[in-house]
Design a protein around this motif. Sequence first.
Motif, PDB file in Angstrom:
ATOM      1  N   VAL A 144      -3.151  -6.817  -4.310  1.00 25.15           N
ATOM      2  CA  VAL A 144      -2.539  -5.888  -4.451  1.00 25.15           C
ATOM      3  C   VAL A 144      -3.026  -5.210  -5.812  1.00 25.15           C
ATOM      4  O   VAL A 144      -3.148  -5.638  -6.763  1.00 25.15           O
ATOM      5  N   ASP A 145      -3.521  -3.852  -5.507  1.00 22.88           N
ATOM      6  CA  ASP A 145      -3.758  -3.062  -6.871  1.00 22.88           C
ATOM      7  C   ASP A 145      -2.865  -2.835  -7.505  1.00 22.88           C
ATOM      8  O   ASP A 145      -1.580  -2.627  -7.033  1.00 22.88           O
ATOM      9  N   THR A 146      -3.083  -2.400  -8.708  1.00 22.19           N
ATOM     10  CA  THR A 146      -1.973  -1.719  -9.590  1.00 22.19           C
ATOM     11  C   THR A 146      -1.494  -0.533  -9.165  1.00 22.19           C
ATOM     12  O   THR A 146      -0.132  -0.169  -9.350  1.00 22.19           O
ATOM     13  N   HIS A 147      -1.943   0.198  -8.590  1.00 26.01           N
ATOM     14  CA  HIS A 147      -1.522   1.512  -8.038  1.00 26.01           C
ATOM     15  C   HIS A 147      -0.465   1.417  -6.773  1.00 26.01           C
ATOM     16  O   HIS A 147       0.625   2.189  -6.546  1.00 26.01           O
ATOM     17  N   ARG A 148      -0.365   0.342  -6.019  1.00 28.78           N
ATOM     18  CA  ARG A 148       0.401  -0.157  -4.959  1.00 28.78           C
ATOM     19  C   ARG A 148       1.440  -1.061  -5.351  1.00 28.78           C
ATOM     20  O   ARG A 148       2.231  -1.567  -4.532  1.00 28.78           O
ATOM     21  N   PHE A 149       1.296  -1.662  -6.539  1.00 29.84           N
ATOM     22  CA  PHE A 149       2.158  -2.885  -6.729  1.00 29.84           C
ATOM     23  C   PHE A 149       3.778  -2.475  -6.543  1.00 29.84           C
ATOM     24  O   PHE A 149       4.380  -3.309  -6.207  1.00 29.84           O
ATOM     25  N   SER A 150       4.333  -1.259  -7.143  1.00 28.41           N
ATOM     26  CA  SER A 150       5.577  -1.244  -7.010  1.00 28.41           C
ATOM     27  C   SER A 150       5.870  -1.014  -5.440  1.00 28.41           C
ATOM     28  O   SER A 150       7.095  -1.603  -4.964  1.00 28.41           O
ATOM     29  N   LEU A 151       5.164  -0.403  -4.760  1.00 22.66           N
ATOM     30  CA  LEU A 151       5.526  -0.443  -3.205  1.00 22.66           C
ATOM     31  C   LEU A 151       5.508  -1.779  -2.680  1.00 22.66           C
ATOM     32  O   LEU A 151       6.369  -2.137  -1.899  1.00 22.66           O
ATOM     33  N   PHE A 152       4.657  -2.667  -3.298  1.00 24.38           N
ATOM     34  CA  PHE A 152       4.644  -4.167  -2.820  1.00 24.38           C
ATOM     35  C   PHE A 152       5.846  -4.839  -3.124  1.00 24.38           C
ATOM     36  O   PHE A 152       6.379  -5.321  -2.428  1.00 24.38           O
ATOM     37  N   GLU A 153       6.026  -4.608  -4.400  1.00 21.72           N
ATOM     38  CA  GLU A 153       7.380  -5.263  -5.020  1.00 21.72           C
ATOM     39  C   GLU A 153       8.555  -4.882  -4.171  1.00 21.72           C
ATOM     40  O   GLU A 153       9.534  -5.729  -3.899  1.00 21.72           O
ATOM     41  N   GLN A 154       8.651  -3.674  -3.969  1.00 24.31           N
ATOM     42  CA  GLN A 154       9.823  -3.093  -3.275  1.00 24.31           C
ATOM     43  C   GLN A 154       9.987  -3.853  -1.895  1.00 24.31           C
ATOM     44  O   GLN A 154      10.906  -4.334  -1.480  1.00 24.31           O
ATOM     45  N   GLN A 155       8.706  -3.952  -1.077  1.00 21.05           N
ATOM     46  CA  GLN A 155       8.995  -4.436   0.141  1.00 21.05           C
ATOM     47  C   GLN A 155       9.209  -5.895   0.200  1.00 21.05           C
ATOM     48  O   GLN A 155       9.861  -6.312   0.901  1.00 21.05           O
ATOM     49  N   MET A 156       8.416  -6.718  -0.954  1.00 17.67           N
ATOM     50  CA  MET A 156       8.753  -7.801  -0.854  1.00 17.67           C
ATOM     51  C   MET A 156      10.300  -8.276  -1.403  1.00 17.67           C
ATOM     52  O   MET A 156      10.946  -9.139  -0.910  1.00 17.67           O
TER      53      MET A 156
END
Length: 131
Positions: free
Chosen positions: A105-117
Amino acid sequence: MTQQFRDSSLRHVSSPLHTDSFFVNSVLTMIVGEEKARLVSPSPTFAVSNGQDLFNSEITNDVLERGAEIFEGTISAGDAIYIPPRWWHNVINCGFTIAVQNLHVDTHRFSLFEQQMRGRVMYFKLKLQNS
């Protein structure tokens, strides 16, 4: 102009058309053997769906007629392919293969990744509490 793809005579292991979950980047590195990959950008999502076989000429021609562009390549031993987040991909092995896949996961999409997880974890947590 509609491109025509011929049916693949390869009857080997494949992954059906899909996108990787959680906005991950994917790098597939071929160690031994060869794979063929067909990719579709996230823009024409209306033209594709999970589980399709882009190596089937009827499905491929239908996707092309709907306006999607299909990118095709061969990944041989020593090659790597980068698959950006949300890109649709369908891969077929051309015989015996050994490959390594790296998801990150790149830094630009980490918040989306964290939200989904977090949503996924909470779903299972609630399911366990209610059982």
